[in-house]
Design an enzyme around this catalytic site. Structure first.
Site, PDB file in Angstrom:
ATOM      1  N   GLY A 379       4.191  -3.434   4.958  1.00  0.00           N
ATOM      2  CA  GLY A 379       2.889  -3.478   4.305  1.00  0.00           C
ATOM      3  C   GLY A 379       2.189  -4.792   4.565  1.00  0.00           C
ATOM      4  O   GLY A 379       2.780  -5.741   5.088  1.00  0.00           O
ATOM      5  N   PRO A 380       0.915  -4.900   4.190  1.00  0.00           N
ATOM      6  CA  PRO A 380       0.141  -6.130   4.413  1.00  0.00           C
ATOM      7  C   PRO A 380       0.715  -7.291   3.604  1.00  0.00           C
ATOM      8  O   PRO A 380       1.486  -7.091   2.663  1.00  0.00           O
ATOM      9  CB  PRO A 380      -1.265  -5.758   3.917  1.00  0.00           C
ATOM     10  CG  PRO A 380      -1.272  -4.284   3.759  1.00  0.00           C
ATOM     11  CD  PRO A 380       0.123  -3.855   3.530  1.00  0.00           C
ATOM     12  N   PRO A 381       0.338  -8.527   3.946  1.00  0.00           N
ATOM     13  CA  PRO A 381       0.819  -9.687   3.173  1.00  0.00           C
ATOM     14  C   PRO A 381       0.354  -9.623   1.723  1.00  0.00           C
ATOM     15  O   PRO A 381      -0.769  -9.222   1.434  1.00  0.00           O
ATOM     16  CB  PRO A 381       0.180 -10.883   3.906  1.00  0.00           C
ATOM     17  CG  PRO A 381      -0.152 -10.384   5.270  1.00  0.00           C
ATOM     18  CD  PRO A 381      -0.476  -8.932   5.111  1.00  0.00           C
ATOM     19  N   GLY A 382       1.238 -10.010   0.814  1.00  0.00           N
ATOM     20  CA  GLY A 382       0.866 -10.149  -0.585  1.00  0.00           C
ATOM     21  C   GLY A 382       0.957  -8.903  -1.435  1.00  0.00           C
ATOM     22  O   GLY A 382       0.561  -8.923  -2.597  1.00  0.00           O
ATOM     23  N   VAL A 383       1.505  -7.794  -0.887  1.00  0.00           N
ATOM     24  CA  VAL A 383       1.559  -6.557  -1.681  1.00  0.00           C
ATOM     25  C   VAL A 383       2.865  -6.429  -2.454  1.00  0.00           C
ATOM     26  O   VAL A 383       3.081  -5.433  -3.148  1.00  0.00           O
ATOM     27  CB  VAL A 383       1.344  -5.308  -0.789  1.00  0.00           C
ATOM     28  CG1 VAL A 383      -0.047  -5.314  -0.197  1.00  0.00           C
ATOM     29  CG2 VAL A 383       2.403  -5.225   0.298  1.00  0.00           C
ATOM     30  N   GLY A 384       3.761  -7.414  -2.340  1.00  0.00           N
ATOM     31  CA  GLY A 384       4.952  -7.412  -3.192  1.00  0.00           C
ATOM     32  C   GLY A 384       6.227  -6.953  -2.523  1.00  0.00           C
ATOM     33  O   GLY A 384       7.138  -6.477  -3.203  1.00  0.00           O
ATOM     34  N   SER A 386       8.616  -8.818  -0.830  1.00  0.00           N
ATOM     35  CA  SER A 386       9.740  -9.705  -1.172  1.00  0.00           C
ATOM     36  C   SER A 386      10.080  -9.621  -2.653  1.00  0.00           C
ATOM     37  O   SER A 386      11.259  -9.609  -3.029  1.00  0.00           O
ATOM     38  CB  SER A 386       9.406 -11.154  -0.790  1.00  0.00           C
ATOM     39  OG  SER A 386       9.206 -11.284   0.594  1.00  0.00           O
ATOM     40  N   SER A 702     -11.483   7.026  14.097  1.00  0.00           N
ATOM     41  CA  SER A 702     -11.802   7.865  12.936  1.00  0.00           C
ATOM     42  C   SER A 702     -13.298   7.987  12.658  1.00  0.00           C
ATOM     43  O   SER A 702     -13.695   8.751  11.780  1.00  0.00           O
ATOM     44  CB  SER A 702     -11.093   7.327  11.690  1.00  0.00           C
ATOM     45  OG  SER A 702     -11.590   6.055  11.320  1.00  0.00           O
ATOM     46  N   LYS A 745      -9.946   4.527   2.047  1.00  0.00           N
ATOM     47  CA  LYS A 745     -11.292   4.958   2.434  1.00  0.00           C
ATOM     48  C   LYS A 745     -12.004   5.665   1.284  1.00  0.00           C
ATOM     49  O   LYS A 745     -13.197   5.434   1.030  1.00  0.00           O
ATOM     50  CB  LYS A 745     -11.207   5.893   3.645  1.00  0.00           C
ATOM     51  CG  LYS A 745     -10.839   5.196   4.945  1.00  0.00           C
ATOM     52  CD  LYS A 745     -10.747   6.193   6.083  1.00  0.00           C
ATOM     53  CE  LYS A 745     -10.447   5.497   7.402  1.00  0.00           C
ATOM     54  NZ  LYS A 745     -10.347   6.452   8.524  1.00  0.00           N
TER      55      LYS A 745
END
EC number: 3.4.21.53
Length: 795
Positions: A379-384, A386, A702, A745
């Protein structure tokens, strides 16, 4: 003037403190420790040190101590841990000043005693000089006497006394220094301390046996010493020769040194270390092959010089083997209910993710085997990612170890360096196991997608052995050179981009995707976790600084643009800091953080989100974008002007989106009559497709359906309702293909004022990820072909 308190009495054991002599003492008795603790707070630190007669007496009274002691300055008090670990012991350093005679002594109060100072008496300097000549013949002045003391006793610190004047103090210094160095018997030392007459004091020193040195010449004395040394040397050599046959010279010298230490009853630091290692091997259940390896290395360590590089490298290797967990295991908590409880407590949202994590772990907890694939959180950085791994470790009662693999390009970082190399060390995996101290930790491999390859090997290849359940029970580290069992380790990996994970590694992992948080999820996380943590860190009460939902939402919308909540937390911290400054200035304690206060503290908005147009215009259609930080509306503008049939693309479009625009135009040309467009028009006009926000690169297929709609709208002059948005890849045959990022989206389109959304039929299965309160306010139309969109909008 207030009365100056007497220095307290400290009773010491097995040591007599002389004037003009420095000393160190260990203080461990409770009464003595209380005295030292009180002394620490005094500006002038002085004690009267007296020696007790019987060292076994724990609480000596007046008759149990010698009645002559020394007034001392205490220069340093060092607190050291006691053996019981409950109270601190002390080490004190200081210097003797003057002799004191104690005539009475109160055991209850160490300041209640009667005393008087003792002064040395000097009858005739010449008589004393003659006595000194008996000890130091042929020495003309005091400096030479001190040089002789240095030569005989090998004490360089006596040189600093060479400038002492020839008076009583001079002889005090000599006699007390000699007594402290020569006598080991406390009774003899105490007799010297109590003697006032310097001449008698010196005679006692001579009478102890040192006078023999005064009757022989310097040459004879040297020969006598040489003869004694020869006898000792011959005895040592004889012993060494019995133990040695044909060994190298350095081994001979080390063995000789060992025998010398035995003769004088002294053990080295190395011998103590070796003894401790052997004791640990006997007391602990190390595997037999490891015991054998350690004992072999221990022999090398014993026979190497302490100052050699080989000794240091061998000791480091032994320590590594000893510190690795071989049998130590923590008890896991196999309660799935507790796992769910901990995950819900520590993480708001992420319901699908938590469900998959629980399902994945439930099987392993039931079978107590870790034979399944490795969990990989993407997932993207900072989504929890770790923090989710930490929560799993907490719920399962496992030790948590984290190793960051970002930027690792050398295989040796994983598998270790061969111990023959200078500066060699184990790899990151076994280093982590040393930190864990148990064989079953939760081991987080962070940023597994950030590893790179170089001419120094492929780190991802080394990780295959670590992560493969069929191979990791015999993991081989180049430094340790012994198989290590990793089969009980629970590995969890994290990555930002799944496409950057090597395929062989990906094949061994169970991928669980964490998408970006919605605004509602961020709001809940902020209220449940971030605000409380920031206030606790600043020691502020929650009643004093209250955050409203509107204030938090305003921060999320206009001051952050991220998938996670890291920047959001930093902004909360910034508001807390400004509150503290304002509190110091104005004293205003209770503050509510609403939209107005957010604007005041954080100044002007940094970001904005795209909102639909109010008025419909030909050639303008709302697309839907999926970004690393969530989603956004993607307005597409198309216009046509007289020309030669060229397609002009602007707005920083990348390759895939350029191709999608070409496909869209090709589809419109092929079906022009169906869309009521004159086919000859395409030869007479240039079509310009523009996507606003030229500073931001845009890519992906898309937007195909939206591009087709915008081209038709421009060429026919028909307007499209701005409350409509669409997403879907278009083919040359007009099929609308599936896309990604449905949740992001949809949420961004709803936020931008859209109320009708066209999306591919195959994306229906993802709609359950969209919050229900948003779905109920939207008209979502599922389509297979573009004609379904055309009929709804233009017919």
């Amino acid at each position: 003037m207030p009365a100056v308190k007497k220095p307290q009495i400290l009773v010491v054991r097995n040591q007599v403190i002389f004037p003009y002599n420095g000393f160190e003492l260990d203080v461990g008795r409770e009464r003595s420790k209380k005295l030292i603790k009180a002394l620490k707070n005094l500006k002038t630190k002085r004690l009267v040190l007296v020696t007790q007669k019987n060292s076994d007496q724990l609480n000596p009274e007046f008759d149990d101590i010698y009645h002559c002691g020394t007034l001392c300055d205490i220069d340093e008090i060092i607190e050291v841990p006691s053996e019981d670990g409950k109270t601190a012991d002390y080490k004190i350093k200081g210097k003797g000043l003057q002799r004191v005679a104690i005539t009475s002594f109160s055991d209850a109060d160490l300041t209640k005693y009667d005393h008087h100072f003792l002064n040395s008496t000097l009858t005739e300097n010449k008589a004393l000089d003659k006595l000194l000549e008996r000890i130091f013949p042929d020495k003309e002045d005091f400096a030479e006497i001190l040089d002789s003391l240095n030569s005989f006793l090998e004490l360089q610190e006596l040189k600093k006394l060479s400038k002492v004047p020839k008076d009583i103090k001079r002889y005090d210094i000599i006699t007390f220094k000699l007594a402290s160095l020569i006598f080991k018997d406390i009774t003899l030392q105490q007799a010297i301390l109590e003697e006032n007459d310097i001449e008698k004091r010196l005679q006692k020193i001579i009478g102890s046996g040192i006078e023999d040195l005064g009757h022989i010449s310097e040459e004879a004395r040297a020969k006598q010493r040489e003869s004694e040394f020869d006898k000792i040397d011959n005895r040592i050599t004889r012993k060494v020769n019995e133990q040695l046959s044909r060994q190298q010279r350095d081994f001979y010298l080390r063995e000789k040194l060992r025998v010398i230490r035995e003769e004088i009853g002294m053990t080295s630091k190395k011998e103590d270390e070796v003894s401790n290692i052997r004791k640990k091997l006997e007391e602990n259940p190390y595997p037999e092959h490891i015991k054998k390896r350690i004992l072999s290395e221990l022999d090398h360590f014993e026979n190497s010089s302490s100052s050699s590089q080989e000794s240091t490298l061998t000791k480091t290797y032994i320590d590594t083997l000893m510190n690795l967990p071989w049998w130590q295991e923590s008890k896991d908590n196999a309660d799935v209910k507790n796992l769910i409880k901990i995950l819900n407590k520590n993480h708001s949202g992420l319901d699908k993710v938590k469900e998959r994590v629980v399902e994945y772990l439930a099987v392993q907890l039931r079978t107590k085997k870790l034979k399944g694939p490795i969990m990989c959180l993407v997932g993207p950085p900072g989504v929890g990612k770790s923090s989710l791994a930490k929560s799993i470790a907490e719920a399962l009662n496992k030790c948590f170890v984290k190793v960051s693999l970002g930027g690792v390009h050398d295989e040796s970082e994983i598998r270790g360096h061969r111990k023959t190399y200078l500066g060699s060390m184990p790899g990151r995996i076994l280093k982590g196991m040393v930190r864990a101290k148990v064989i079953n930790p939760l081991f987080l491999l962070d940023e597994i997608d950030k590893m790179t390859s170089s001419n120094q090997g492929y780190p991802s290849g080394a990780l295959l052995e670590v992560l493969d359940p069929e191979l990791n029970n015999k993991f081989s580290d180049n430094y340790v050179e012994e198989d290590y069992d990793l089969s009980k380790v629970m590995f969890v990996a994290t990555a930002n981009y799944i496409e950057d994970i090597p395929e062989a590694l990906l094949d061994r992992m169970e991928v669980i995707e964490l998408t970006s948080y919605t605004e509602q999820e961020k709001l809940q996380i902020t209220k449940s976790h971030l605000v409380k943590r920031c206030l606790d860190d600043a020691e502020i009460k929650t009643d004093d600084l209250k955050f409203t939902d509107e204030g938090i939402s305003y921060i999320i919308k206009f001051y952050t643009r991220e998938a996670g909540v890291r920047q959001l937390e930093r902004l909360i911290q910034q508001i807390v800091r400004k509150y503290i400054v304002n509190l110091q200035k104005t004293g205003e304690q209770q503050v509510v953080v609403d939209v107005d206060l957010v604007k005041k503290y954080l100044k002007k908005e940094i970001f904005d989100y795209t909102v639909r147009d109010e008025d419909a215009l030909p050639g303008i259609v709302n697309g839907m974008a999926y970004t690393p930080t969530g989603g956004d509306l993607l307005p597409i503008e198309v216009t046509h002007v007289a020309g030669k049939g060229d397609l002009i693309l602007t707005g920083n479009l990348k390759q895939t989106m350029r191709e999608s625009a070409s496909v869209a135009l090709g589809y419109v040309k092929a079906n022009a009559q169906s869309f009521n467009i004159n086919p000859n028009l395409f030869k007479k006009v240039d079509i310009n497709i523009h996507v606003p926000g030229g500073g931001i690169p845009k890519d992906g297929p898309s937007a195909g359906a939206a591009l087709v709609t915008a081209i038709i709208s421009s060429l026919t002059g028909k307007k499209v309702d701005p409350k409509i948005a669409m997403t879907g890849e278009i083919t040359l045959r007009g099929k609308v293909m599936t896309i990604g990022g449905v949740k992001e989206k949809t949420i961004s389109a709803y936020r931008g004022g859209v109320r009708t959304i066209f999306m591919p039929e195959k994306n229906e299965r993802y709609l359950d990820e969209v919050p229900k309160d948003i779905v109920k306010d939207l008209e979502i139309i599922l389509v297979k072909e573009y004609k379904d969109i055309y009929n709804k909008i233009f017919n």
